[in-house]
Design a protein around this motif. Structure first.
Motif, PDB file in Angstrom:
ATOM      1  N   ARG A  15      35.242  36.533  36.264  1.00 40.96           N
ATOM      2  CA  ARG A  15      36.577  35.980  36.462  1.00 40.96           C
ATOM      3  C   ARG A  15      36.426  34.574  37.027  1.00 40.96           C
ATOM      4  NH1 ARG A  15      39.094  39.150  41.783  1.00 40.96           N
ATOM      5  NH2 ARG A  15      37.669  38.188  43.292  1.00 40.96           N
ATOM      6  N   ILE A  16      37.449  33.763  36.761  1.00 42.18           N
ATOM      7  CA  ILE A  16      37.506  32.402  37.278  1.00 42.18           C
ATOM      8  C   ILE A  16      38.750  32.309  38.152  1.00 42.18           C
ATOM      9  CG2 ILE A  16      37.653  29.954  36.736  1.00 42.18           C
ATOM     10  CD1 ILE A  16      36.553  30.707  33.903  1.00 42.18           C
ATOM     11  N   LEU A  17      38.531  31.941  39.406  1.00 45.18           N
ATOM     12  CA  LEU A  17      39.607  31.746  40.362  1.00 45.18           C
ATOM     13  C   LEU A  17      39.817  30.259  40.594  1.00 45.18           C
ATOM     14  CD1 LEU A  17      38.379  34.321  43.050  1.00 45.18           C
ATOM     15  CD2 LEU A  17      40.021  34.741  41.206  1.00 45.18           C
ATOM     16  N   ARG A  18      40.924  29.920  41.227  1.00 44.56           N
ATOM     17  CA  ARG A  18      41.180  28.542  41.650  1.00 44.56           C
ATOM     18  C   ARG A  18      41.097  28.510  43.169  1.00 44.56           C
ATOM     19  NH1 ARG A  18      43.772  24.034  39.441  1.00 44.56           N
ATOM     20  NH2 ARG A  18      44.674  22.664  41.007  1.00 44.56           N
ATOM     21  N   ASP A  19      40.143  27.732  43.705  1.00 43.74           N
ATOM     22  CA  ASP A  19      40.033  27.550  45.157  1.00 43.74           C
ATOM     23  C   ASP A  19      41.150  26.633  45.643  1.00 43.74           C
ATOM     24  OD1 ASP A  19      37.895  29.226  45.583  1.00 43.74           O
ATOM     25  OD2 ASP A  19      36.412  27.631  45.863  1.00 43.74           O
ATOM     26  N   PRO A  20      41.447  26.643  46.940  1.00 45.16           N
ATOM     27  CA  PRO A  20      42.536  25.813  47.470  1.00 45.16           C
ATOM     28  C   PRO A  20      42.408  24.319  47.151  1.00 45.16           C
ATOM     29  CG  PRO A  20      41.896  27.431  49.099  1.00 45.16           C
ATOM     30  CD  PRO A  20      40.899  27.533  47.968  1.00 45.16           C
ATOM     31  N   ASP A  21      41.182  23.818  47.019  1.00 45.95           N
ATOM     32  CA  ASP A  21      40.997  22.398  46.713  1.00 45.95           C
ATOM     33  C   ASP A  21      41.057  22.100  45.215  1.00 45.95           C
ATOM     34  OD1 ASP A  21      38.588  23.393  45.789  1.00 45.95           O
ATOM     35  OD2 ASP A  21      37.334  22.143  47.075  1.00 45.95           O
ATOM     36  N   GLY A  22      41.365  23.104  44.398  1.00 48.35           N
ATOM     37  CA  GLY A  22      41.485  22.922  42.955  1.00 48.35           C
ATOM     38  C   GLY A  22      40.219  23.223  42.182  1.00 48.35           C
ATOM     39  N   ALA A  23      39.095  23.376  42.873  1.00 49.00           N
ATOM     40  CA  ALA A  23      37.844  23.709  42.190  1.00 49.00           C
ATOM     41  C   ALA A  23      37.924  25.128  41.632  1.00 49.00           C
ATOM     42  CB  ALA A  23      36.660  23.593  43.152  1.00 49.00           C
ATOM     43  N   ALA A  24      37.190  25.366  40.582  1.00 39.27           N
ATOM     44  CA  ALA A  24      37.102  26.719  40.016  1.00 39.27           C
ATOM     45  C   ALA A  24      36.062  27.510  40.798  1.00 39.27           C
ATOM     46  CB  ALA A  24      36.716  26.647  38.545  1.00 39.27           C
ATOM     47  N   ARG A  25      36.241  28.809  40.863  1.00 37.91           N
ATOM     48  CA  ARG A  25      35.266  29.699  41.494  1.00 37.91           C
ATOM     49  C   ARG A  25      34.986  30.842  40.531  1.00 37.91           C
ATOM     50  NH1 ARG A  25      32.770  30.762  46.012  1.00 37.91           N
ATOM     51  NH2 ARG A  25      33.919  29.221  47.228  1.00 37.91           N
ATOM     52  N   ILE A  26      33.741  30.934  40.077  1.00 38.92           N
ATOM     53  CA  ILE A  26      33.323  32.029  39.211  1.00 38.92           C
ATOM     54  C   ILE A  26      32.896  33.193  40.087  1.00 38.92           C
ATOM     55  CG2 ILE A  26      31.567  32.786  37.557  1.00 38.92           C
ATOM     56  CD1 ILE A  26      31.591  29.960  36.415  1.00 38.92           C
ATOM     57  N   GLY A  27      33.313  34.376  39.722  1.00 35.49           N
ATOM     58  CA  GLY A  27      32.925  35.548  40.484  1.00 35.49           C
ATOM     59  C   GLY A  27      32.934  36.805  39.645  1.00 35.49           C
ATOM     60  N   ARG A  28      32.448  37.880  40.273  1.00 37.81           N
ATOM     61  CA  ARG A  28      32.400  39.203  39.648  1.00 37.81           C
ATOM     62  C   ARG A  28      31.650  39.183  38.321  1.00 37.81           C
ATOM     63  NH1 ARG A  28      35.033  39.903  44.166  1.00 37.81           N
ATOM     64  NH2 ARG A  28      36.482  41.635  44.407  1.00 37.81           N
ATOM     65  N   VAL A  29      30.596  38.397  38.234  1.00 34.72           N
ATOM     66  CA  VAL A  29      29.795  38.340  37.010  1.00 34.72           C
ATOM     67  C   VAL A  29      29.022  39.650  36.901  1.00 34.72           C
ATOM     68  CG1 VAL A  29      28.018  37.082  35.738  1.00 34.72           C
ATOM     69  CG2 VAL A  29      29.587  35.833  37.268  1.00 34.72           C
ATOM     70  N   VAL A  30      29.259  40.377  35.823  1.00 36.31           N
ATOM     71  CA  VAL A  30      28.697  41.717  35.720  1.00 36.31           C
ATOM     72  C   VAL A  30      28.438  42.081  34.259  1.00 36.31           C
ATOM     73  CG1 VAL A  30      30.994  42.795  35.705  1.00 36.31           C
ATOM     74  CG2 VAL A  30      29.034  44.119  36.462  1.00 36.31           C
ATOM     75  N   THR A  31      27.348  42.811  34.046  1.00 35.10           N
ATOM     76  CA  THR A  31      27.027  43.351  32.725  1.00 35.10           C
ATOM     77  C   THR A  31      26.715  44.830  32.886  1.00 35.10           C
ATOM     78  OG1 THR A  31      26.099  41.236  32.024  1.00 35.10           O
ATOM     79  CG2 THR A  31      25.482  43.158  30.729  1.00 35.10           C
ATOM     80  N   ALA A  32      27.260  45.646  32.014  1.00 32.19           N
ATOM     81  CA  ALA A  32      26.984  47.081  32.034  1.00 32.19           C
ATOM     82  C   ALA A  32      25.492  47.314  31.857  1.00 32.19           C
ATOM     83  CB  ALA A  32      27.763  47.790  30.923  1.00 32.19           C
ATOM     84  N   ALA A  33      24.966  48.319  32.531  1.00 31.35           N
ATOM     85  CA  ALA A  33      23.527  48.612  32.464  1.00 31.35           C
ATOM     86  C   ALA A  33      23.062  48.757  31.019  1.00 31.35           C
ATOM     87  CB  ALA A  33      23.210  49.871  33.269  1.00 31.35           C
ATOM     88  N   ARG A  34      23.837  49.412  30.181  1.00 34.85           N
ATOM     89  CA  ARG A  34      23.435  49.657  28.802  1.00 34.85           C
ATOM     90  C   ARG A  34      23.444  48.413  27.929  1.00 34.85           C
ATOM     91  NH1 ARG A  34      27.894  50.629  25.093  1.00 34.85           N
ATOM     92  NH2 ARG A  34      29.885  50.476  26.189  1.00 34.85           N
ATOM     93  N   ALA A  35      24.010  47.301  28.439  1.00 34.15           N
ATOM     94  CA  ALA A  35      24.133  46.089  27.634  1.00 34.15           C
ATOM     95  C   ALA A  35      23.292  44.930  28.160  1.00 34.15           C
ATOM     96  CB  ALA A  35      25.596  45.674  27.573  1.00 34.15           C
ATOM     97  N   ARG A  36      22.477  45.172  29.168  1.00 38.63           N
ATOM     98  CA  ARG A  36      21.686  44.092  29.753  1.00 38.63           C
ATOM     99  C   ARG A  36      20.567  43.664  28.803  1.00 38.63           C
ATOM    100  NH1 ARG A  36      21.914  46.982  35.546  1.00 38.63           N
ATOM    101  NH2 ARG A  36      24.128  46.560  35.855  1.00 38.63           N
TER     102      ARG A  36
END
Length: 160
Positions: free
Chosen positions: A62-83
Protein backbone atom coordinates in the motif's frame (compact mmCIF):
# COMPACT_ATOMS: atom_id res chain seq x y z
CA UNK A 1 -1.47 -5.81 -11.41
CA UNK A 2 -4.30 -3.97 -9.73
CA UNK A 3 -4.35 -0.50 -8.16
CA UNK A 4 -7.31 0.84 -6.20
CA UNK A 5 -8.41 3.29 -3.56
CA UNK A 6 -10.21 1.77 -0.57
CA UNK A 7 -13.61 2.90 -1.90
CA UNK A 8 -12.96 0.91 -5.09
CA UNK A 9 -12.32 -2.41 -3.31
CA UNK A 10 -15.16 -4.92 -3.20
CA UNK A 11 -15.65 -7.00 -0.06
CA UNK A 12 -14.07 -10.17 -1.47
CA UNK A 13 -10.95 -8.34 -2.63
CA UNK A 14 -10.56 -6.47 0.65
CA UNK A 15 -10.93 -9.74 2.55
CA UNK A 16 -8.24 -11.35 0.38
CA UNK A 17 -5.82 -8.46 0.86
CA UNK A 18 -6.28 -8.39 4.62
CA UNK A 19 -6.03 -12.17 4.86
CA UNK A 20 -2.71 -12.13 3.00
CA UNK A 21 -1.35 -9.45 5.31
CA UNK A 22 -2.48 -11.30 8.44
CA UNK A 23 -1.25 -14.69 7.16
CA UNK A 24 2.27 -13.35 6.67
CA UNK A 25 2.75 -10.60 9.25
CA UNK A 26 0.71 -11.92 12.16
CA UNK A 27 0.82 -15.70 11.68
CA UNK A 28 4.04 -16.48 9.76
CA UNK A 29 6.18 -13.75 11.34
CA UNK A 30 4.44 -14.12 14.72
CA UNK A 31 3.86 -10.38 15.16
CA UNK A 32 0.78 -9.61 17.20
CA UNK A 33 -0.07 -6.02 16.28
CA UNK A 34 -3.18 -4.10 15.15
CA UNK A 35 -3.17 -4.86 11.43
CA UNK A 36 -6.19 -2.63 10.89
CA UNK A 37 -4.53 0.68 11.70
CA UNK A 38 -7.07 3.10 10.24
CA UNK A 39 -4.88 4.06 7.27
CA UNK A 40 -6.25 1.70 4.61
CA UNK A 41 -9.31 3.84 3.99
CA UNK A 42 -7.61 7.25 3.89
CA UNK A 43 -8.52 9.07 0.64
CA UNK A 44 -4.92 9.18 -0.68
CA UNK A 45 -4.08 5.55 0.14
CA UNK A 46 -3.57 3.27 -2.84
CA UNK A 47 -3.61 -0.52 -2.66
CA UNK A 48 -1.55 -2.43 -5.22
CA UNK A 49 -1.75 -6.18 -5.63
CA UNK A 50 -1.13 -9.03 -7.99
CA UNK A 51 -3.85 -11.68 -8.02
CA UNK A 52 -3.67 -15.27 -9.18
CA UNK A 53 -6.02 -16.60 -11.86
CA UNK A 54 -8.86 -16.93 -9.34
CA UNK A 55 -8.43 -13.38 -8.04
CA UNK A 56 -6.71 -14.39 -4.78
CA UNK A 57 -4.00 -11.83 -3.93
CA UNK A 58 -0.47 -13.25 -4.21
CA UNK A 59 1.45 -10.05 -3.44
CA UNK A 60 0.46 -6.65 -2.08
CA UNK A 61 1.65 -3.26 -0.91
CA UNK A 62 0.00 0.00 0.00
CA UNK A 63 1.02 3.60 -0.56
CA UNK A 64 0.12 6.16 2.10
CA UNK A 65 0.51 9.93 2.13
CA UNK A 66 2.66 11.25 5.00
CA UNK A 67 1.76 14.63 6.54
CA UNK A 68 4.52 16.37 4.55
CA UNK A 69 3.11 15.02 1.26
CA UNK A 70 5.73 12.31 0.79
CA UNK A 71 4.55 8.83 -0.13
CA UNK A 72 5.05 5.97 2.32
CA UNK A 73 5.19 2.40 1.04
CA UNK A 74 4.16 -0.23 3.52
CA UNK A 75 2.75 -3.70 4.09
CA UNK A 76 4.87 -5.15 1.28
CA UNK A 77 4.00 -8.82 1.32
CA UNK A 78 4.08 -11.92 -0.88
CA UNK A 79 2.25 -15.16 -0.14
CA UNK A 80 4.62 -18.00 0.77
CA UNK A 81 3.48 -20.03 -2.24
CA UNK A 82 4.30 -17.17 -4.64
CA UNK A 83 7.76 -16.14 -3.45
CA UNK A 84 10.70 -16.15 -5.84
CA UNK A 85 8.63 -15.09 -8.86
CA UNK A 86 9.57 -11.40 -8.87
CA UNK A 87 6.16 -10.24 -7.69
CA UNK A 88 7.54 -7.82 -5.08
CA UNK A 89 9.77 -6.31 -7.77
CA UNK A 90 6.77 -5.85 -10.06
CA UNK A 91 4.83 -4.22 -7.22
CA UNK A 92 7.69 -1.84 -6.41
CA UNK A 93 8.03 -0.79 -10.05
CA UNK A 94 4.27 -0.13 -10.19
CA UNK A 95 4.37 1.73 -6.86
CA UNK A 96 7.07 4.07 -8.16
CA UNK A 97 4.90 4.81 -11.20
CA UNK A 98 1.98 5.66 -8.89
CA UNK A 99 4.20 7.80 -6.64
CA UNK A 100 5.59 9.70 -9.62
CA UNK A 101 7.88 12.59 -8.72
CA UNK A 102 7.09 12.69 -4.99
CA UNK A 103 9.70 11.72 -2.41
CA UNK A 104 8.91 8.46 -0.64
CA UNK A 105 9.75 6.54 2.51
CA UNK A 106 9.45 3.04 3.84
CA UNK A 107 10.54 1.03 6.86
CA UNK A 108 12.35 -2.05 5.56
CA UNK A 109 13.11 -5.21 7.43
CA UNK A 110 16.88 -4.88 7.69
CA UNK A 111 17.53 -8.22 5.95
CA UNK A 112 15.83 -6.96 2.77
CA UNK A 113 17.04 -3.33 2.72
CA UNK A 114 19.21 -4.19 -0.30
CA UNK A 115 16.07 -5.03 -2.27
CA UNK A 116 14.75 -1.49 -1.78
CA UNK A 117 18.14 0.04 -2.58
CA UNK A 118 17.65 -1.28 -6.13
CA UNK A 119 14.75 1.20 -6.40
CA UNK A 120 16.72 4.22 -5.19
CA UNK A 121 15.97 3.99 -1.46
CA UNK A 122 18.75 4.70 1.01
CA UNK A 123 18.94 4.02 4.73
CA UNK A 124 17.93 7.26 6.45
CA UNK A 125 18.26 6.57 10.16
CA UNK A 126 19.12 4.11 12.85
CA UNK A 127 17.98 0.50 12.90
CA UNK A 128 15.01 -0.13 15.20
CA UNK A 129 12.99 -3.11 16.34
CA UNK A 130 9.38 -3.43 15.33
CA UNK A 131 7.63 -6.44 16.82
CA UNK A 132 11.05 -7.96 17.50
CA UNK A 133 12.17 -7.68 13.85
CA UNK A 134 15.06 -5.31 12.94
CA UNK A 135 14.01 -2.54 10.53
CA UNK A 136 15.67 0.49 8.98
CA UNK A 137 13.96 3.68 7.80
CA UNK A 138 14.61 4.34 4.12
CA UNK A 139 14.07 7.38 1.92
CA UNK A 140 13.94 7.92 -1.84
CA UNK A 141 14.20 11.51 -3.03
CA UNK A 142 12.20 12.69 -6.02
CA UNK A 143 13.73 11.50 -9.29
CA UNK A 144 16.67 13.72 -10.21
CA UNK A 145 17.09 15.08 -6.64
CA UNK A 146 20.02 12.97 -5.42
CA UNK A 147 21.38 15.62 -3.01
CA UNK A 148 18.21 15.61 -0.92
CA UNK A 149 18.42 11.89 -0.25
CA UNK A 150 21.85 12.18 1.31
CA UNK A 151 20.69 14.90 3.71
CA UNK A 152 17.47 13.36 5.01
CA UNK A 153 17.34 11.59 8.33
CA UNK A 154 14.17 9.82 9.40
CA UNK A 155 13.63 9.22 13.08
CA UNK A 156 11.21 6.93 14.80
CA UNK A 157 9.81 4.08 12.84
CA UNK A 158 6.96 1.69 13.26
CA UNK A 159 5.06 2.61 10.08
CA UNK A 160 4.32 -0.76 8.56
Amino acid sequence: MRVAAFSELDAATLYGLLRLRVDVFVVEQKCAYPELDGRDDEPDTRHLWIPDGDGTPLAYLRILRDPDGAARIGRVVTAARARGRGLAAALMAAALRVIGDRPSRLDAQTRVAGFYERYGYRVAGEEFLEDGIPHVPMFRPPPGDHEQGSQITVTGGGHR
